[in-house]
Design a protein around this motif. Sequence first.
Motif, PDB file in Angstrom:
ATOM      1  N   GLY A 177       0.847  -1.186   0.000  1.00  0.00           N
ATOM      2  CA  GLY A 177       0.000   0.000   0.000  1.00  0.00           C
ATOM      3  C   GLY A 177       0.884   1.238   0.000  1.00  0.00           C
ATOM      4  O   GLY A 177       1.743   1.415  -0.866  1.00  0.00           O
ATOM      5  N   ASP A 178       0.690   2.124   0.983  1.00  0.00           N
ATOM      6  CA  ASP A 178       1.599   3.267   1.130  1.00  0.00           C
ATOM      7  C   ASP A 178       3.017   2.755   1.390  1.00  0.00           C
ATOM      8  O   ASP A 178       3.213   1.783   2.125  1.00  0.00           O
ATOM      9  CB  ASP A 178       1.179   4.136   2.319  1.00  0.00           C
ATOM     10  CG  ASP A 178      -0.115   4.890   2.068  1.00  0.00           C
ATOM     11  OD1 ASP A 178      -0.541   4.955   0.907  1.00  0.00           O
ATOM     12  OD2 ASP A 178      -0.697   5.396   3.043  1.00  0.00           O
ATOM     13  N   PHE A 179       4.006   3.426   0.800  1.00  0.00           N
ATOM     14  CA  PHE A 179       5.382   3.116   1.163  1.00  0.00           C
ATOM     15  C   PHE A 179       6.188   4.408   1.219  1.00  0.00           C
ATOM     16  O   PHE A 179       5.929   5.360   0.486  1.00  0.00           O
ATOM     17  CB  PHE A 179       6.017   2.101   0.198  1.00  0.00           C
ATOM     18  CG  PHE A 179       6.354   2.638  -1.165  1.00  0.00           C
ATOM     19  CD1 PHE A 179       7.597   3.196  -1.429  1.00  0.00           C
ATOM     20  CD2 PHE A 179       5.425   2.586  -2.201  1.00  0.00           C
ATOM     21  CE1 PHE A 179       7.918   3.683  -2.690  1.00  0.00           C
ATOM     22  CE2 PHE A 179       5.730   3.077  -3.464  1.00  0.00           C
ATOM     23  CZ  PHE A 179       6.981   3.627  -3.712  1.00  0.00           C
ATOM     24  N   GLN A 180       7.171   4.432   2.108  1.00  0.00           N
ATOM     25  CA  GLN A 180       8.047   5.588   2.293  1.00  0.00           C
ATOM     26  C   GLN A 180       9.457   5.093   2.582  1.00  0.00           C
ATOM     27  O   GLN A 180       9.640   4.069   3.256  1.00  0.00           O
ATOM     28  CB  GLN A 180       7.565   6.452   3.460  1.00  0.00           C
ATOM     29  CG  GLN A 180       6.206   7.121   3.242  1.00  0.00           C
ATOM     30  CD  GLN A 180       6.337   8.458   2.544  1.00  0.00           C
ATOM     31  OE1 GLN A 180       6.910   9.398   3.082  1.00  0.00           O
ATOM     32  NE2 GLN A 180       5.812   8.542   1.340  1.00  0.00           N
ATOM     33  N   GLU A 219      -2.600  -4.719  17.563  1.00  0.00           N
ATOM     34  CA  GLU A 219      -3.665  -5.441  18.270  1.00  0.00           C
ATOM     35  C   GLU A 219      -5.040  -4.911  17.913  1.00  0.00           C
ATOM     36  O   GLU A 219      -6.031  -5.635  17.966  1.00  0.00           O
ATOM     37  CB  GLU A 219      -3.451  -5.327  19.788  1.00  0.00           C
ATOM     38  CG  GLU A 219      -2.123  -5.904  20.275  1.00  0.00           C
ATOM     39  CD  GLU A 219      -2.017  -7.401  20.066  1.00  0.00           C
ATOM     40  OE1 GLU A 219      -3.069  -8.061  19.939  1.00  0.00           O
ATOM     41  OE2 GLU A 219      -0.882  -7.908  20.022  1.00  0.00           O
ATOM     42  N   ALA A 220      -5.111  -3.644  17.567  1.00  0.00           N
ATOM     43  CA  ALA A 220      -6.400  -3.027  17.227  1.00  0.00           C
ATOM     44  C   ALA A 220      -6.170  -1.940  16.198  1.00  0.00           C
ATOM     45  O   ALA A 220      -5.120  -1.282  16.168  1.00  0.00           O
ATOM     46  CB  ALA A 220      -7.060  -2.436  18.479  1.00  0.00           C
ATOM     47  N   GLY A 221      -7.156  -1.752  15.319  1.00  0.00           N
ATOM     48  CA  GLY A 221      -7.109  -0.662  14.360  1.00  0.00           C
ATOM     49  C   GLY A 221      -6.101  -0.884  13.252  1.00  0.00           C
ATOM     50  O   GLY A 221      -5.744  -2.007  12.901  1.00  0.00           O
ATOM     51  N   GLY A 222      -5.625   0.224  12.692  1.00  0.00           N
ATOM     52  CA  GLY A 222      -4.686   0.151  11.590  1.00  0.00           C
ATOM     53  C   GLY A 222      -4.182   1.532  11.217  1.00  0.00           C
ATOM     54  O   GLY A 222      -4.579   2.548  11.814  1.00  0.00           O
ATOM     55  N   TYR A 223      -3.308   1.568  10.192  1.00  0.00           N
ATOM     56  CA  TYR A 223      -2.662   2.804   9.771  1.00  0.00           C
ATOM     57  C   TYR A 223      -2.990   3.131   8.316  1.00  0.00           C
ATOM     58  O   TYR A 223      -3.250   2.259   7.498  1.00  0.00           O
ATOM     59  CB  TYR A 223      -1.146   2.674   9.902  1.00  0.00           C
ATOM     60  CG  TYR A 223      -0.644   2.440  11.301  1.00  0.00           C
ATOM     61  CD1 TYR A 223      -0.687   3.443  12.261  1.00  0.00           C
ATOM     62  CD2 TYR A 223      -0.127   1.198  11.667  1.00  0.00           C
ATOM     63  CE1 TYR A 223      -0.225   3.229  13.547  1.00  0.00           C
ATOM     64  CE2 TYR A 223       0.346   0.967  12.948  1.00  0.00           C
ATOM     65  CZ  TYR A 223       0.291   1.982  13.889  1.00  0.00           C
ATOM     66  OH  TYR A 223       0.749   1.769  15.158  1.00  0.00           O
ATOM     67  N   SER A 224      -2.912   4.409   7.999  1.00  0.00           N
ATOM     68  CA  SER A 224      -2.994   4.891   6.618  1.00  0.00           C
ATOM     69  C   SER A 224      -2.230   6.206   6.544  1.00  0.00           C
ATOM     70  O   SER A 224      -1.841   6.772   7.561  1.00  0.00           O
ATOM     71  CB  SER A 224      -4.449   5.090   6.185  1.00  0.00           C
ATOM     72  OG  SER A 224      -5.049   6.150   6.912  1.00  0.00           O
ATOM     73  N   GLY A 225      -2.041   6.702   5.305  1.00  0.00           N
ATOM     74  CA  GLY A 225      -1.413   8.013   5.135  1.00  0.00           C
ATOM     75  C   GLY A 225      -0.010   8.100   5.677  1.00  0.00           C
ATOM     76  O   GLY A 225       0.358   9.075   6.350  1.00  0.00           O
ATOM     77  N   LEU A 226       0.826   7.127   5.373  1.00  0.00           N
ATOM     78  CA  LEU A 226       2.193   7.089   5.877  1.00  0.00           C
ATOM     79  C   LEU A 226       3.009   8.271   5.351  1.00  0.00           C
ATOM     80  O   LEU A 226       2.938   8.615   4.178  1.00  0.00           O
ATOM     81  CB  LEU A 226       2.837   5.773   5.431  1.00  0.00           C
ATOM     82  CG  LEU A 226       4.239   5.451   5.930  1.00  0.00           C
ATOM     83  CD1 LEU A 226       4.237   5.293   7.448  1.00  0.00           C
ATOM     84  CD2 LEU A 226       4.738   4.177   5.262  1.00  0.00           C
ATOM     85  N   SER A 227       3.797   8.891   6.236  1.00  0.00           N
ATOM     86  CA  SER A 227       4.655  10.008   5.847  1.00  0.00           C
ATOM     87  C   SER A 227       5.935   9.964   6.664  1.00  0.00           C
ATOM     88  O   SER A 227       5.899   9.933   7.897  1.00  0.00           O
ATOM     89  CB  SER A 227       3.942  11.345   6.065  1.00  0.00           C
ATOM     90  OG  SER A 227       4.728  12.426   5.616  1.00  0.00           O
ATOM     91  N   ILE A 228       7.081   9.932   5.975  1.00  0.00           N
ATOM     92  CA  ILE A 228       8.395   9.920   6.627  1.00  0.00           C
ATOM     93  C   ILE A 228       9.236  11.042   6.022  1.00  0.00           C
ATOM     94  O   ILE A 228       9.481  11.052   4.814  1.00  0.00           O
ATOM     95  CB  ILE A 228       9.100   8.561   6.432  1.00  0.00           C
ATOM     96  CG1 ILE A 228       8.284   7.448   7.111  1.00  0.00           C
ATOM     97  CG2 ILE A 228      10.520   8.600   6.983  1.00  0.00           C
ATOM     98  CD1 ILE A 228       8.868   6.063   6.928  1.00  0.00           C
ATOM     99  N   PRO A 229       9.683  12.023   6.810  1.00  0.00           N
ATOM    100  CA  PRO A 229      10.461  13.149   6.268  1.00  0.00           C
ATOM    101  C   PRO A 229      11.797  12.688   5.720  1.00  0.00           C
ATOM    102  O   PRO A 229      12.488  11.854   6.310  1.00  0.00           O
ATOM    103  CB  PRO A 229      10.631  14.077   7.475  1.00  0.00           C
ATOM    104  CG  PRO A 229      10.408  13.207   8.670  1.00  0.00           C
ATOM    105  CD  PRO A 229       9.437  12.156   8.252  1.00  0.00           C
TER     106      PRO A 229
END
Length: 703
Positions: A340-343, A380-390
């Motif tokens: 999905g998102d990658f940085q 354990e719960a939920g998830g991530y989106s919109g990854l951003s790494i400076p």
Amino acid sequence: MSRLICGLLLGLCMVGTSSWAKRPITHEDVWLMKRVGAPVASPDGKWAVFSVREPSYDPKQEVSDLWIVPVDGSQPARRLTSTKGGEGDVVWSPDSTRIAFSAKREGDDDPQVYILPVTGGEAERFTALSTGATRPRWRPDGQALLFESKVYLGALDDVANKKIAEARKERKYNARVYERVPFRHWDRWLDDRQTHIFVQELRSGSQPRDLLAPTKFVAQPGFGKVSMDESLDPIWAPDGDSIVFDCSTDLDRAINHFTTTHLFRLPVKGGEPVPLSSGDASYSGPAFSPDGKTLYMTYEPADRGGMKLYSLTRLAMLPWPVPADARPRILTSNWDRAVGDFQIAPDSKSIYIIAEEYGHDKLFVMPAAGGNVKLSHEVEAGGYSGLSIPAKADSTVILANWFSTTNPPEVVRIAASDGKRTALTHFCDERIAEIDWQPAHHFWFTSKAGARIHNMIVLPPAFDENKKYPLMVFMHGGPHNGWKDQFFLRWNFQYLASPGYVVLMTNYTGSSGFGEEFADGINRDPLRTPANEINEAADEAIRRFPFIDAKRQIAGGASYGGYLANWMEATTSRYLALFNHAGLTNNESMWGTTDGAYYWERKNGSPVWEGGGFWQSQNPLRYAAQFKTPMLVTHGEGDYRVPVTQGFEIFKLLQRRGVQSKLILFPEENHWILKGENNRYFFRELFAWLEKYTGIGLKEAEK
């Protein structure tokens, strides 16, 4: 079953009577919850900019602005903009002092690019094209921007575009003319405009240059990008002398082939685009490593023929500058998950990836040169989106949105060392603290065919395990999609449960997040196996959870879930009622009216005129003689993916068979019901329909 045993079984904490002091979730809670966008980290890693939408049932009252927050969490977020219209496509200047974005502000007929200093001051309009400007990107030296605009083929500058547009307005007829497919996409008709790439210097008096207009490249009949926004995903090369973008050059063969997407290098000084990839596979979404030595991209393998239709999105790379005859190297060929998102980390040694797995969007990490992909930390719960790494931070700073079924997305910082999550925003805390809800519970079972099937259940408010609750079997669309622990706006799981339902969501064969073969399996059996697994999941839930009333089962879904609802209508009488939003009814008429075509030939095993196979054997229309379950049918009239005629057909069949049914059409909606009042009305009608058969409906306060 005791409260303790039930609590352990569900993985929930039933804390005294504190939950009773709270209230059930309402449609207003779902719809009016502030919507926090993806963070965009400043290159130096000190700040993050993101959008916050403050929705309203009256579109004129909605507010959407940009906010900024320090990444170290030392200060609360503050508002950066305060205007009627919202902002999009935010990007930081290389020196972390300014942002550029697209917005439609007073005096703009179309979105334009604006530049705003983050230390204070007003945003200034940077572009003034009659065709608008979107997706700005700073040149590495910070002295120019590239952006995109949709222009008329053959128009070399803005004067020519204005002239063509004016001629269109003055002509006395109105017609759409096509000589090939595709001619429409999702909810809009395609026209004779193309997305082009422009460059404009920041110096005073500079004018935008359309880099693609003078080329022979855009005159190819197959040039373009058919996607939600038709963006070419342009980015600057590290030296600022060229731009890398992706597009298709074979759209003219879409009627009988899968089209491809490839990467190209476009010289800024002028000239034809140079291909960086080729062949029957697709490459898109280019991104450079911070050290400028590597170009990364996503990869979709070539069509493998037969009934193999689904492939995982993988990660690929090319050295930069690209040597002659170099071919992209696939980095994740042995990883059975979709990228999905990658940085890329600022030291260019690691790549972080968000990928769906087992009902969660998780964070993974791998060596930038290739190697094993590892889970960064367990979720354990939920998830991530919109990854951003400076890119220029002294160490790896990971920002993202975090969400779950009981938490709308907020901006968080994730520690690279141990995955510790620190919330940087708290826009929804106050409202969610008032709501009586519980996290989703996950469980697995083995189907009769031997497949391991993942499921989630969501419990109603004021849950009491000693009571009996009707079961709502909710089927996801896609089909290459999946139920996961998320705060879903259009079909909020907690709101579906709020009248007093236990909501069951099954990741049937075809679902994403469980590997390539599991997802592709649906293409060899598009309805029967998924439906069997869903029905078996209902049986398993009833067996496991005594608080489910086996005599009161209902089912429904949208898109592919609506297709499955129509199949349930044809093949089982276990449900008291069904609901179907934007579901496919007739495989054959779907081929002729949907915005795609070749996919359905491949999925059903032959050209439509040959018939046979899945065209008929797994076509709900062919089983109308068995229809008997009451069904609510809803559809958006602007839906070109599953055209409204599919809703007409199922409703007419139900009526012809004398089955209780109701048809609700939304003239202003597409595949989704996106307008607040329409969405609220839809759920009132849905709950009223289900109440007829289950005795469970919305409380008077909600009505």
